[in-house]
Write a protein that holds these residues in place. Structure first.
Motif, PDB file in Angstrom:
ATOM      1  N   LYS A 111     -29.897   8.383  37.238  1.00  0.00           N
ATOM      2  CA  LYS A 111     -28.732   7.596  37.089  1.00  0.00           C
ATOM      3  C   LYS A 111     -29.295   6.982  35.245  1.00  0.00           C
ATOM      4  CE  LYS A 111     -25.232   4.719  38.396  1.00  0.00           C
ATOM      5  NZ  LYS A 111     -24.935   3.579  39.576  1.00  0.00           N
ATOM      6  N   ASN A 114     -29.608  10.108  29.816  1.00  0.00           N
ATOM      7  CA  ASN A 114     -28.581  10.253  29.131  1.00  0.00           C
ATOM      8  C   ASN A 114     -27.539  11.357  29.217  1.00  0.00           C
ATOM      9  OD1 ASN A 114     -29.463   7.914  27.238  1.00  0.00           O
ATOM     10  ND2 ASN A 114     -30.853   9.206  26.364  1.00  0.00           N
ATOM     11  N   ASN A 116     -24.472  12.447  31.027  1.00  0.00           N
ATOM     12  CA  ASN A 116     -23.335  12.037  31.669  1.00  0.00           C
ATOM     13  C   ASN A 116     -22.323  12.944  31.844  1.00  0.00           C
ATOM     14  OD1 ASN A 116     -24.091   9.241  31.457  1.00  0.00           O
ATOM     15  ND2 ASN A 116     -24.181   9.424  29.374  1.00  0.00           N
ATOM     16  N   THR A 117     -22.214  14.096  30.957  1.00  0.00           N
ATOM     17  CA  THR A 117     -21.205  15.089  30.997  1.00  0.00           C
ATOM     18  C   THR A 117     -22.097  16.469  30.973  1.00  0.00           C
ATOM     19  OG1 THR A 117     -21.112  15.631  28.582  1.00  0.00           O
ATOM     20  CG2 THR A 117     -19.682  13.805  30.060  1.00  0.00           C
ATOM     21  N   LYS A 191     -27.286  10.512  40.040  1.00  0.00           N
ATOM     22  CA  LYS A 191     -26.045  10.977  39.693  1.00  0.00           C
ATOM     23  C   LYS A 191     -25.905  12.392  40.236  1.00  0.00           C
ATOM     24  CE  LYS A 191     -26.454  10.025  35.285  1.00  0.00           C
ATOM     25  NZ  LYS A 191     -26.413   9.909  33.651  1.00  0.00           N
TER      26      LYS A 191
END
Length: 280
Positions: A111, A114, A116-117, A191
């Motif tokens: 998490k 860096n 995130n996508t 994540k």
């Protein structure tokens, strides 16, 4: 007279055993609840009731399940959605049942990094093996954002989550029901990147055999399917008992009971396994 009757019963049972058909099933991964239906069908005698003497073969690293079945080394196998690619490449296989109605395979990252996508995957270190680079769902998810594995740094898979935790690698694939538990158990925030969220939802853990074997042994195939589905229905209706069975006889990974219960609850919660299974 009573003695003769007992002998008759004894030899009749031996004949019944001798008439059973020997069948082998090759697993695609290490023993865990992922294969519970097969264990239950074997241990509860569901296969035996239909005249099948089944041997469940443990997974070996580097094993090509499709070739194992096509070469007759195993009568049945369990494969990933990549079986669809095998079939499109004219591999002589027939897909029988999709045990996982949706795939639990996702990509994990920490998490606090860096990523995130999907576009953030560029130049990131991913631990993945050759088979998974052609996994339809993951490949589709990447391609939907114009990312390929060539854009990333590929590391040979060690199956050790410590490589992710220590940031030796940035991404690793795994089943939500397995890696998710290990990370949560270590209180690691993570994540996931799930292909389903990008419109790529495929069957997984597909039971299959060779077309020739199915043609030559239609009743065996039908009975194997019937007993297997009965095993899955029993496994989910009796989760605690099934977990104890795995702990006692199939716990080659030395998992805890809580790990198995986490696994089955995730599979049920995500509707990954259904008792009313689709026949392909």
């Amino acid at each position: 007279m009573r003695f003769i009757f007992i002998l008759f019963i004894f030899f009749s049972s031996l004949m019944a055993f001798d008439n059973s058909k020997k069948v082998t099933l090759q697993l695609q991964w290490k023993n865990q609840f992922q294969f519970a239906g097969y264990y239950v069908a074997l241990e509860k005698g569901f296969y035996k009731d239909l005249g099948l003497d089944v041997k469940i073969k443990s997974y070996k690293k580097g094993l090509n399940i499709t070739n194992e079945v096509l070469q007759g080394k195993s009568n049945f196998g369990i494969g990933r959605s990549t079986l669809l690619i095998d079939k499109s490449n004219n591999k002589d296989i027939i897909l029988l049942n999709a045990i996982f109605q949706t795939s639990p395979l996702v990509l994990f990252s920490l998490k606090d990094n860096n990523i995130n996508t999907i576009t953030d995957f560029m130049d990131q270190k991913i631990m993945i093996n050759k088979n998974q680079t052609v996994t339809i769902a993951i490949k589709g998810m990447l391609n939907s954002k114009n990312i390929t594995f060539d854009d990333m740094q590929l590391y040979k898979r060690t199956y050790n989550i410590e490589d992710l935790i220590s940031k030796k690698i940035d991404l690793m694939p795994g089943y939500l029901s397995d890696i998710g538990y290990k990370l949560e158990n270590k209180k690691i925030n993570y994540k996931i990147f799930d292909p389903k969220d990008y419109g790529f939802d495929f069957y997984e853990d597909i039971l299959f055999t060779s077309t020739q074997y199915a043609k030559d042994n239609p009743q065996i195939v039908k009975n194997f399917q019937k007993a297997t589905l009965k095993g899955w229905e029993y496994a989910f209706s009796n989760m605690d008992e099934t977990t104890e069975l795995i702990l006692k006889k199939y716990n080659t990974q030395n998992k805890t009971k809580s790990a198995y219960l986490y696994e089955v609850n995730i599979l049920k919660k995500e509707h990954i396994i259904k008792t009313n299974l689709l026949v392909i």
